[in-house]
Design an enzyme around this catalytic site. Structure first.
Site, short mmCIF file in Angstrom:
data_model
loop_
_atom_site.label_atom_id
_atom_site.label_comp_id
_atom_site.label_asym_id
_atom_site.label_seq_id
_atom_site.Cartn_x
_atom_site.Cartn_y
_atom_site.Cartn_z
N HIS A 24 48.26 42.61 29.20
CA HIS A 24 47.56 43.52 28.27
C HIS A 24 48.23 44.88 28.22
O HIS A 24 48.70 45.39 29.22
CB HIS A 24 46.06 43.60 28.53
CG HIS A 24 45.63 44.18 29.83
ND1 HIS A 24 45.51 45.54 30.04
CD2 HIS A 24 45.27 43.59 31.01
CE1 HIS A 24 45.06 45.74 31.28
NE2 HIS A 24 44.92 44.59 31.89
N GLU A 58 42.11 44.76 26.64
CA GLU A 58 41.56 43.81 27.60
C GLU A 58 40.43 44.45 28.37
O GLU A 58 39.40 43.83 28.67
CB GLU A 58 42.67 43.35 28.58
CG GLU A 58 42.25 42.28 29.60
CD GLU A 58 41.61 42.83 30.86
OE1 GLU A 58 40.96 42.06 31.59
OE2 GLU A 58 41.75 44.04 31.13
N ASP A 90 48.41 39.62 35.03
CA ASP A 90 47.50 40.77 35.05
C ASP A 90 46.87 40.93 36.42
O ASP A 90 45.65 40.95 36.57
CB ASP A 90 46.41 40.59 33.97
CG ASP A 90 45.47 41.79 33.90
OD1 ASP A 90 45.86 42.89 34.34
OD2 ASP A 90 44.33 41.62 33.42
#
Ligand SMILES: [Zn+2]
Ligand SMILES: [Zn+2]
Ligand SMILES: [Zn+2]
Ligand SMILES: [Zn+2]
Lengths: 454, 454
Positions: free
Chosen positions: B267, B313, B341
């Site tokens: 993200h 996100e 992530d």
């Protein structure tokens, strides 16, 4: 004659060495030192000189020493000019706008209320700034990027901190309108380290602040790209009025020579950003708990022991100077002294500054500390910051050197909080201080006096 | 028949496995991943959804993918309601006045402009609050003190973070006027961790903030003394308007089946407090650098590879939802997907969510990763937060599990900065992603689709 010299050579009675060893072991089984720091940081917290926290700390100190049953508890006035931190913000305006984390250096002047925007000019260190051509920083904000090196003995501090103390006036002398330094610290946390700076006479006072390490990295990375970097800094700090705080003193009064005394101490003030757990709540806890153990003996030691909680060390050793001035006519009564002001790491070495004939006795003292992992170092002790003025008047001093490997990760930041203290390491410190204080109070002979300072 | 099944079982050509190993070794000798994160954190910095940093990040992403020579670069709109952080301050008013370090939780409402003062009522965790009697927190500020546990796989996060997400409405249901939680993190730095919270329908919205770990300790220590503790909190946060950001997509266009593609992504948005180096600049650097290595091959892979930089996100997987919605009619084109992530720690395991017949192929892929210290785990991969909506539509996914031991020391704090990234660990990640992306693009057969989500 040899026998006369022997008579003068200081020594400890076997019985006293035994008591010292018992006190040491008691210290290792007591959590009073930690309880004292917990109390100070919880019930008072930040206590920057001249703030309500300062007054609360003095009140706390008096109450704590009384509660612990010290024979005498009193305060002595310490007067100084105050400084107030205001808003402190910075941001990159161009070419890559983003906020920066800064903190004003102690006694910095303010920027204009709506901030100061200027192009950054970067220097490797203070010397590079000093050696740069006249006018090179005209209208700019100087950025000094030098990094402090980590070391057990804190030896990286001295070379790095010059940028904090002298950077502003050196920058102003080259035409700068402001200065930002990389924080004097060894961490990579996004917190800036405060601390004192001074303006030279006759040079324009410009606002001065420290960037956190990650923000200093960021500025370097931006500058490396070659485009002019413009920063806006807003500092609302200002000088306040005169304020009178107090040194807080608790005495274990000696049974034979009560007028003669050993000083153990620490400074009661802190910077405002953290709760002053390491700097210097730890020292307060260690020295107070050490004296309390001696109060618990069946009888008082021969000489007195004074726990001194010095006022306003941070902004110029003001409490230390006030004590030396107030007691200048009775310096000879001070048998010796040691201040704890380097966090809460374990002590690894004891240094002295005593007459040569006393060194064998110091080594005997060090032997009692040996189970703590402490050995004798040399006869060039400094004794601690608040003892500098007394050292100037010739007293003997001791340095119980702590492991300061991590000290400058937290020093003068919001991160100086209770959780950074290892209770076990703190107890080891207290054990060393109680040996030092008790044996010094009991010794035959003396450590000498009249030492010249370099 | 057995031979029909064998035909359908996915496999890799020997030549492709060899190229994958070469790409792996190239990745280990490239610093492009780090250069990308350095560029994003330096030239953009914080990029919270809906802020100017968000817009700058989208611009940066498009420019970076074009500069790197991706075959196609485009954006897709992602629309959401914004939230703005304002002032955030707290202090103990009584019995021991001192400041507290807090940060507002995402989408918290504000306090009255001049703050909210109330007595603290402490709970061990969210369950203790839920199980407490009606009205117990009437007029008070709830303080939830539960601590997150450190773990390589981040498994301490789930149990702890419920207090952040649901605490406010649970507290309001018991009559509270505000809530403070101990930060959801594993550090002891004096920085609070932000992150999303949600209000339940029909329950009063009360302001919600996190205390730094040392401040949570401090409150606990004060409360233990038994006197009522009054805290004042001031939160200036507010909801903003609608905003349209963009998913930024770069494609390596396949040579044989260009419409079929593998997703690797991360993200692009971050929270506002740090520069989003770990969360999720690292993922952007890893996945973009991995695709760039494939761009460097003499010929394009059979299928396409899309690097997706997901918008927003942090505030609800909005970019992931938008992508799934926009591409819902072509889900079958997605061969498989993985999102990075979880910071910049080394990958230690690869998990899949594929059809059972494909597991032997996954194990072959894992063998190419073996020199990186990565082994195959299980077939229960989650794939990453922004892939949840696509998973809901049945795509196969992979989880390249990183060592997250330290991730929650920095997560959602000002401390999420570039210096926390170890370039060597980053390269190991890129090496794993390039193997995954390349082999998936080249494979014979497929990983399956139509998986049900729990
Ligand atoms: Zn100090
Ligand atoms: Zn200090
Ligand atoms: Zn993330
Ligand atoms: Zn996040």
């Amino acid at each position: 004659s040899v026998s006369a010299m022997a008579k003068q050579a200081p020594s400890f009675d076997e019985a006293d060495l035994k008591v010292a060893a018992e006190l040491r072991d008691q210290a290792l089984n007591s959590s009073l030192d930690y309880e004292i720091v917990e109390s100070l940081t919880t019930e008072v917290g930040p206590r920057m000189a001249g703030t309500p926290g300062d007054a609360a700390a003095v009140k706390w100190g008096v109450a704590k020493l009384k509660e612990l049953g010290f024979d005498k508890v009193w305060t002595e006035p310490v007067t100084f000019t105050t400084w107030k931190r205001g808003v402190e913000m910075a941001e990159v305006i161009a070419p890559y706008p983003q906020p920066l984390v800064i903190t004003a250096l102690g006694f910095s002047v303010a920027t204009p209320e709506d901030g100061l925007s200027a192009e950054i000019i970067q220097f490797d260190d203070l010397d590079a700034l000093k050696n740069a051509p006249e006018g090179i920083a005209e209208g700019k904000i100087v950025f000094i990027k030098n990094r402090m090196e980590r070391a057990r003995d804190g030896s990286g501090y001295g070379p790095a901190v010059a940028a904090r103390g002298q950077g502003a006036s050196q920058a102003a002398a080259k035409g700068a309108v402001g200065i930002l330094i990389r924080s004097i610290g060894t961490d990579s946390d996004r917190m800036a380290h405060t601390g004192m700076m001074r303006y030279d006479e006759g040079i324009k006072k410009i606002p001065a602040a420290a960037l956190s390490a990650p923000d200093a990295d960021l500025l370097e990375n931006m500058i490396r790209r070659g485009k002019p970097v413009t920063v806006k800094m807003t500092i609302g700090a200002k000088q306040g009025g005169e304020y009178t705080s107090h040194n807080v003193i608790g005495e274990v009064t000696g049974s034979e020579k009560p007028e003669e005394y050993v000083i153990i101490g620490a400074h009661l003030d802190s910077w405002d950003l953290g709760t002053g757990a390491l700097d210097d709540g730890a020292g307060i806890g260690i020295t107070t708990a050490a004296a309390k153990l001696i109060l618990g003996l069946p009888e008082r030691p021969k000489r007195s022991i004074r726990v001194i909680m010095f006022a306003n060390e941070e902004q110029g050793l003001v409490g230390g100077k006030a004590y030396a001035e107030a007691h200048k006519d009775h310096i000879k009564n001070i048998i010796t002294a040691a201040e704890s002001d380097f966090g809460a790491g374990k002590i690894w070495r004891i240094d002295s500054k005593v007459k040569p004939e006393a060194i064998p006795a110091v080594k005997q003292m060090a032997e009692v500390m040996e189970p703590l992992g402490i050995s004798y170092g040399n006869n060039q002790a400094g004794g601690g910051p608040d003892l500098i003025p007394l050292r100037g008047k010739g007293i003997s001093v001791f340095s119980l050197r702590q492991d300061g490997t991590d000290y400058f990760d937290y020093h003068h930041t919001p991160n100086d909080t209770l959780d950074k203290i290892d209770p076990e390491a703190l107890r080891q410190n207290t054990a060393a201080y109680v040996i030092f204080a008790y044996l010094s109070a009991q010794m035959n002979g003396d450590f000498g006096t009249g030492f010249h300072q370099k």
